[in-house]
Design a protein around this motif. Structure first.
Motif, short mmCIF file in Angstrom:
data_model
loop_
_atom_site.label_atom_id
_atom_site.label_comp_id
_atom_site.label_asym_id
_atom_site.label_seq_id
_atom_site.Cartn_x
_atom_site.Cartn_y
_atom_site.Cartn_z
N PRO A 1 -5.29 30.01 15.77
CA PRO A 1 -4.70 31.11 16.56
C PRO A 1 -4.99 30.99 18.05
CG PRO A 1 -6.57 31.90 15.26
CD PRO A 1 -6.35 30.47 14.86
N GLN A 2 -5.95 30.15 18.45
CA GLN A 2 -6.25 30.01 19.89
C GLN A 2 -5.27 29.01 20.51
OE1 GLN A 2 -10.13 29.94 21.52
NE2 GLN A 2 -11.11 30.39 19.56
N ALA A 3 -4.22 29.56 21.14
CA ALA A 3 -3.06 28.76 21.54
C ALA A 3 -3.43 27.63 22.52
CB ALA A 3 -2.00 29.66 22.16
N GLU A 4 -4.27 27.93 23.47
CA GLU A 4 -4.56 26.93 24.50
C GLU A 4 -5.31 25.73 23.91
OE1 GLU A 4 -6.82 27.14 28.70
OE2 GLU A 4 -5.82 28.97 28.07
N ARG A 5 -6.33 26.07 23.11
CA ARG A 5 -7.13 25.01 22.48
C ARG A 5 -6.25 24.18 21.52
NH1 ARG A 5 -12.49 26.85 19.25
NH2 ARG A 5 -13.36 27.04 21.31
N MET B 1 0.85 -1.20 0.00
CA MET B 1 0.00 0.00 0.00
C MET B 1 0.88 1.25 0.00
SD MET B 1 -3.06 0.87 2.67
CE MET B 1 -2.33 2.24 3.52
N SER B 2 0.42 2.31 -0.72
CA SER B 2 1.21 3.53 -0.76
C SER B 2 1.16 4.23 0.60
CB SER B 2 0.68 4.44 -1.87
OG SER B 2 -0.71 4.57 -1.75
N GLU B 3 2.10 5.17 0.77
CA GLU B 3 2.18 5.94 2.03
C GLU B 3 0.87 6.67 2.29
OE1 GLU B 3 5.04 6.86 4.26
OE2 GLU B 3 5.25 4.80 3.56
N PRO B 4 0.44 6.80 3.54
CA PRO B 4 -0.77 7.58 3.81
C PRO B 4 -0.58 9.05 3.39
CG PRO B 4 0.10 6.57 5.83
CD PRO B 4 1.04 6.21 4.74
N LEU B 5 -1.66 9.66 2.91
CA LEU B 5 -1.61 11.08 2.55
C LEU B 5 -1.49 11.91 3.82
CD1 LEU B 5 -4.43 11.17 -0.17
CD2 LEU B 5 -1.96 11.00 -0.50
N ARG B 6 -0.73 13.00 3.70
CA ARG B 6 -0.48 13.85 4.88
C ARG B 6 -1.52 14.95 4.94
NH1 ARG B 6 4.83 13.97 6.62
NH2 ARG B 6 4.80 16.23 6.62
N VAL B 7 -2.20 15.02 6.08
CA VAL B 7 -3.34 15.94 6.24
C VAL B 7 -3.04 16.94 7.35
CG1 VAL B 7 -5.79 16.09 6.87
CG2 VAL B 7 -4.98 14.18 5.47
N GLY B 8 -3.43 18.20 7.12
CA GLY B 8 -3.39 19.23 8.16
C GLY B 8 -4.78 19.79 8.36
N VAL B 9 -5.12 20.14 9.60
CA VAL B 9 -6.43 20.74 9.85
C VAL B 9 -6.24 22.22 10.19
CG1 VAL B 9 -7.60 18.61 10.53
CG2 VAL B 9 -6.50 19.99 12.28
N ILE B 10 -7.12 23.05 9.64
CA ILE B 10 -7.08 24.50 9.90
C ILE B 10 -8.32 24.81 10.73
CG2 ILE B 10 -7.02 26.79 8.85
CD1 ILE B 10 -5.74 25.49 6.37
N GLY B 11 -8.11 25.12 12.00
CA GLY B 11 -9.22 25.30 12.94
C GLY B 11 -9.40 24.03 13.75
N VAL B 12 -9.32 24.17 15.08
CA VAL B 12 -9.46 22.98 15.94
C VAL B 12 -10.60 23.17 16.95
CG1 VAL B 12 -7.09 22.18 15.68
CG2 VAL B 12 -7.63 23.78 17.52
N GLY B 13 -11.73 23.71 16.48
CA GLY B 13 -12.89 23.91 17.35
C GLY B 13 -13.77 22.68 17.40
N ALA B 14 -15.07 22.91 17.53
CA ALA B 14 -16.03 21.82 17.78
C ALA B 14 -16.02 20.77 16.67
CB ALA B 14 -17.42 22.41 17.94
N VAL B 15 -16.13 21.22 15.42
CA VAL B 15 -16.25 20.22 14.35
C VAL B 15 -14.92 19.49 14.12
CG1 VAL B 15 -15.71 21.43 12.16
CG2 VAL B 15 -17.62 19.85 12.27
N ALA B 16 -13.82 20.14 14.44
CA ALA B 16 -12.51 19.48 14.26
C ALA B 16 -12.41 18.24 15.15
CB ALA B 16 -11.38 20.47 14.58
N GLN B 17 -13.05 18.29 16.32
CA GLN B 17 -13.02 17.12 17.21
C GLN B 17 -13.63 15.90 16.51
OE1 GLN B 17 -11.55 17.52 20.10
NE2 GLN B 17 -11.42 19.75 19.94
N VAL B 18 -14.72 16.18 15.78
CA VAL B 18 -15.42 15.10 15.08
C VAL B 18 -14.56 14.59 13.91
CG1 VAL B 18 -17.49 14.54 13.75
CG2 VAL B 18 -17.66 16.05 15.73
N HIS B 19 -14.00 15.53 13.14
CA HIS B 19 -13.13 15.12 12.02
C HIS B 19 -11.96 14.27 12.54
CE1 HIS B 19 -14.52 17.58 8.46
NE2 HIS B 19 -15.18 18.18 9.43
N LEU B 20 -11.32 14.76 13.58
CA LEU B 20 -10.12 14.06 14.05
C LEU B 20 -10.46 12.67 14.57
CD1 LEU B 20 -8.29 17.09 15.69
CD2 LEU B 20 -7.55 15.80 13.68
N GLN B 21 -11.57 12.56 15.27
CA GLN B 21 -12.01 11.24 15.75
C GLN B 21 -12.30 10.32 14.55
OE1 GLN B 21 -15.58 11.29 18.16
NE2 GLN B 21 -15.76 9.07 18.08
N ALA B 22 -13.00 10.88 13.56
CA ALA B 22 -13.40 10.07 12.39
C ALA B 22 -12.19 9.62 11.59
CB ALA B 22 -14.33 10.90 11.51
#
Ligand SMILES: NC(=O)c1ccc[n+]([C@@H]2O[C@H](COP(=O)([O-])OP(=O)(O)OC[C@H]3O[C@@H](n4cnc5c(N)ncnc54)[C@H](O)[C@@H]3O)[C@@H](O)[C@H]2O)c1
Length: 351
Positions: free
Chosen positions: A37-41, A1-22
């Protein structure tokens, strides 16, 4: 199998939690970085998902060699992030609504085309198994001619507790309102209705809220090219009429007029698309992952093959990543997001 594609997420708010879990389910991609830009989150999300963290999309795009970026920012920031990705030669999967103006949607599509990257539109309802099964039934003719599709999200605990999204989502003076309102939720259904019956919207009538102004009930009536009607109704500043025993256990996570619901929980107002045809009708509990089919012989429950939300986000990314890998068009391209935006905004223009 080829190498996994490299993904970056822009914005780590509510919906990002769902994307990252999925995305954890997918061997074909690997999320490597996140920007917000929200450093703590950002620090919290980066640490729990082992991601490299960046204070801006630009910094992430400059430092990482990404194949795909997911734009998960509030809608007002979709254009800037998408164009930055296009210029960096990175394919984009952008959340809904694509943007808040037709011009911005067109600029996003043009930038991706110009730089030779895919723009995928986050029509996540198209990947919900109950919606896919409903479409299969409709296309098979099991409902006869579809006459009417509708979904309502009406309830709440009074006007002081509306889920109004702030100006970072929807700038003041333009289309805006609640997370379970027309622009934020209706935009899913405008596309889903059209997709269920494979027919474009011919005309619309309705009323939508303006960011910063007093919120009122919203509605949208759509007439499709094949003559079917779609109807949406939103109000989260009132109270429900459902009785205590009415509702459903939801197999999936999801959003309803009361907020976010975890899988397995009771929902007194489960999100539901009603489809009425000349030979039968469907209740499609899209997040609940249930379908009921009524004909003149009675009502039965149908099995729904496929994982409930957040599985739809897994399937959405799997399909997009496959298109990137094989050089095929995006499974749901930016033009679909533009069409939904165009239909939605014509409500405001007509008003
Ligand atoms: N598909 C779905 O079912 C679904 C569900 C919920 C939300 N959404 C969509 O997802 C998007 C985000 O919604 P949310 O509820 O996660 O919002 P949110 O406010 O919870 O999170 C957004 C995050 O983006 C960050 N951000 C803002 N501008 C940024 C920029 N320029 N660069 C990087 N990060 C930036 C914010 O700091 C925040 O952390 C919206 O477009 C919304 O409509 C889709």
């Amino acid at each position: 199998m080829s190498e996994p594609l490299r993904v970056g997420v822009i914005g780590v708010g509510a919906v990002a939690q769902v994307h990252l879990q999925a995305y954890r389910e997918l061997p074909t991609i690997k999320v490597v970085a996140a920007a917000d830009p929200q450093a703590e989150r950002l620090a919290e999300v980066a640490s729990s998902h082992s991601l490299r963290a960046y204070a801006s999309a630009e910094a992430m795009l400059a430092a990482e060699k990404l194949d795909i970026a997911c734009v998960l920012t509030p809608t007002a920031a979709h254009e800037e992030a998408t164009v930055a990705c296009a210029r960096a030669g990175v394919n984009v999967l952008c959340e809904k609504p694509l943007s808040i103006s037709i011009d911005a949607c067109e600029r996003m599509i043009a930038a991706c085309r110009e730089h030779g990257v895919l723009l995928g539109y986050g029509a996540s309802y198209r990947f919900l198994p109950a919606v896919i099964e409903a479409r299969r039934l409709i296309q098979s003719g099991a409902l006869g001619d579809v006459l009417l599709m509708r979904e309502f999200a009406v309830g709440g605990t009074g006007p002081a507790h509306r889920g109004t999204l702030g100006p970072h989502h929807f700038p003041l003076g333009g289309p805006g309102g609640s997370g379970m309102g027309l622009i934020d939720h209706g935009v899913h259904l405008i596309d889903t209705f059209s997709w269920l019956i494979d027919s474009p919207i011919r005309s619309v009538l309705g009323r939508g809220n303006i960011a910063g102004q007093t919120q009122r009930p919203e509605f949208m009536a759509m007439e499709f090219a094949n003559g079917a009607i779609g109807h949406l109704l939103y109000e989260d500043g009132t109270f429900p009429t459902e009785l205590p025993a009415e509702g459903h256990f939801s197999w999936g996570a999801g959003w309803d007029v009361s907020g976010f619901v975890e899988p397995g929980n009771w929902q007194s107002q489960p999100g539901c698309i009603h489809v009425h045809g000349t030979a039968g009708a469907l209740r499609v509990l899209h997040y609940g992952n249930h379908i009921y089919w009524t004909t003149r012989h009675g009502t039965r429950q149908l099995p729904v093959p496929g994982p409930a939300m957040p599985g739809n986000f897994t399937m959405q990314m799997a399909a997009f990543a496959e298109a990137v890998r094989t050089g095929q068009p995006a499974p749901v391209p930016g033009e679909i997001g533009l069409a939904a935006c165009r239909a939605l905004l014509s409500v405001y223009a007509n008003a």
